[in-house]
Enzyme design. Structure first.
Site, PDB file in Angstrom:
ATOM      1  N   ASP A  69       3.770 -10.505  25.636  1.00  0.00           N
ATOM      2  CA  ASP A  69       3.168 -11.842  25.542  1.00  0.00           C
ATOM      3  C   ASP A  69       1.951 -12.010  26.451  1.00  0.00           C
ATOM      4  O   ASP A  69       1.902 -12.875  27.321  1.00  0.00           O
ATOM      5  CB  ASP A  69       4.206 -12.926  25.845  1.00  0.00           C
ATOM      6  CG  ASP A  69       5.293 -12.968  24.783  1.00  0.00           C
ATOM      7  OD1 ASP A  69       5.015 -12.531  23.654  1.00  0.00           O
ATOM      8  OD2 ASP A  69       6.402 -13.427  25.070  1.00  0.00           O
ATOM      9  N   ASP A 111      11.240 -16.762  28.053  1.00  0.00           N
ATOM     10  CA  ASP A 111      10.864 -16.386  26.688  1.00  0.00           C
ATOM     11  C   ASP A 111       9.744 -15.357  26.667  1.00  0.00           C
ATOM     12  O   ASP A 111       9.395 -14.835  25.609  1.00  0.00           O
ATOM     13  CB  ASP A 111      10.422 -17.633  25.908  1.00  0.00           C
ATOM     14  CG  ASP A 111      10.383 -17.370  24.411  1.00  0.00           C
ATOM     15  OD1 ASP A 111      11.306 -16.691  23.919  1.00  0.00           O
ATOM     16  OD2 ASP A 111       9.442 -17.824  23.744  1.00  0.00           O
ATOM     17  N   ASN A 112       9.167 -15.056  27.846  1.00  0.00           N
ATOM     18  CA  ASN A 112       8.071 -14.088  27.926  1.00  0.00           C
ATOM     19  C   ASN A 112       8.406 -12.891  28.799  1.00  0.00           C
ATOM     20  O   ASN A 112       7.520 -12.130  29.184  1.00  0.00           O
ATOM     21  CB  ASN A 112       6.812 -14.768  28.480  1.00  0.00           C
ATOM     22  CG  ASN A 112       6.293 -15.862  27.558  1.00  0.00           C
ATOM     23  OD1 ASN A 112       6.240 -15.697  26.354  1.00  0.00           O
ATOM     24  ND2 ASN A 112       5.931 -16.999  28.127  1.00  0.00           N
TER      25      ASN A 112
END
Length: 289
Positions: A170, A160-161
């Site tokens: 991020d 997700d990063n």
């Protein structure tokens, strides 16, 4: 990714924070850092796409969109390429024309020839996946090599990063090493040192393997969320051999780009590509001289 603005709050919006998790919580001003990028697409988004109601078709549609952005990025010099441009201007590079691709691979110079991403709209589905894996693997290898050469530690490298565009996103708990320390972590709650400075290459490969899980059909077959098992063979998935080739390419590009950037930081001329590749492999095998 660039910072656009920092919006700070008034005293009434202070938050309680224990910055180093030592039991010293106190009120601090809160704020929002506004960042901009060509896209904030993430590997996690590609993982989720195949799990939606659109399933395979939705994933392919999303993959084409990512390739379109990559093709646009490859047409121009990245802002960070100025770092290498300055070295070229003062003669620190000693590269034959045949090896100029190292500037495209490692410093995100504009490509002299379009990559497969330029055909994002006309490629059939299987080629879309193969191209996305190849271009994302290359750009992420170069990205993490630039981090390691500069002593940068991201801190939280889950899917997700991670941007398939090869961008740093991020930046919540990042840091820089003060001295060479492979176990350094910038995230104080990373007690297992999963995202330690010396593990960033390995964890980036792990992230790419999660994308490969989608592209080889493993996610669809195991989770049975988007198609029936009997329909699985009708869909076009990449072969394991293609995935393995891409992962080998990741290692080669990482070694090559890390060595190129280390030499540049030391003010040393960069030799031809074969020598850079050879030295990078030696470094990966444990030589830090």
């Amino acid at each position: 990714v660039q910072s656009l603005a920092l919006v700070a709050s008034a005293e009434v919006d202070e938050v309680i924070r224990d910055e180093w998790y030592l039991g010293n919580a106190k009120k601090v001003p809160s704020g929002v850092l506004v960042r901009v990028a060509p896209s904030l697409v993430r590997l996690g988004g590609l993982q989720l796409a195949v799990r939606t109601s659109d399933g395979y078709k939705g994933f392919i549609r999303y993959a084409r969109w990512v390739l379109r952005i990559i093709s646009e990025l490859e047409m121009v010099d990245d802002d960070s390429s100025a770092y290498a441009h300055n070295a070229l201007n003062i003669g620190l590079y000693d590269l034959p024309k045949s090896s100029s691709t190292i500037l495209e691979e490692c410093f995100f110079f504009a490509r002299s020839k379009p990559s497969c991403a330029s055909n994002w709209e006309t490629m059939h589905d299987l080629k879309v996946m193969e191209c996305l894996l190849e271009r994302s693997s290359s750009r992420l290898a170069s990205l993490v090599a630039s981090w390691d050469a500069a002593g940068f530690t991201h801190g939280v490298l889950n899917t997700d990063n991670i941007s398939p565009l090869g961008l740093t996103i991020d930046l919540n708990v990042y840091g820089f090493i003060d001295r060479f320390e492979v176990d350094f972590v910038s995230n104080m709650i990373d007690e297992d040192r999963r995202y330690a400075f010396g593990k960033q290459r390995d964890i980036m490969e792990w992230n790419l393997l999660r994308l490969i899980d989608v592209m080889t059909g493993r996610v669809v077959l195991e989770e049975k969320q988007t198609v029936n098992k009997s329909d699985h063979k009708e869909l076009k998935w990449i072969k394991q051999a293609v995935a393995e080739k891409s992962m080998k390419s990741f290692g080669r590009i990482y070694d090559e780009c890390r060595m190129a950037r280390l030499k540049l930081r030391l003010g040393l001329p960069i030799a031809d590509k074969d020598e850079t590749k050879k030295e990078g492999s030696a470094s990966a095998n444990g030589s830090n001289e």
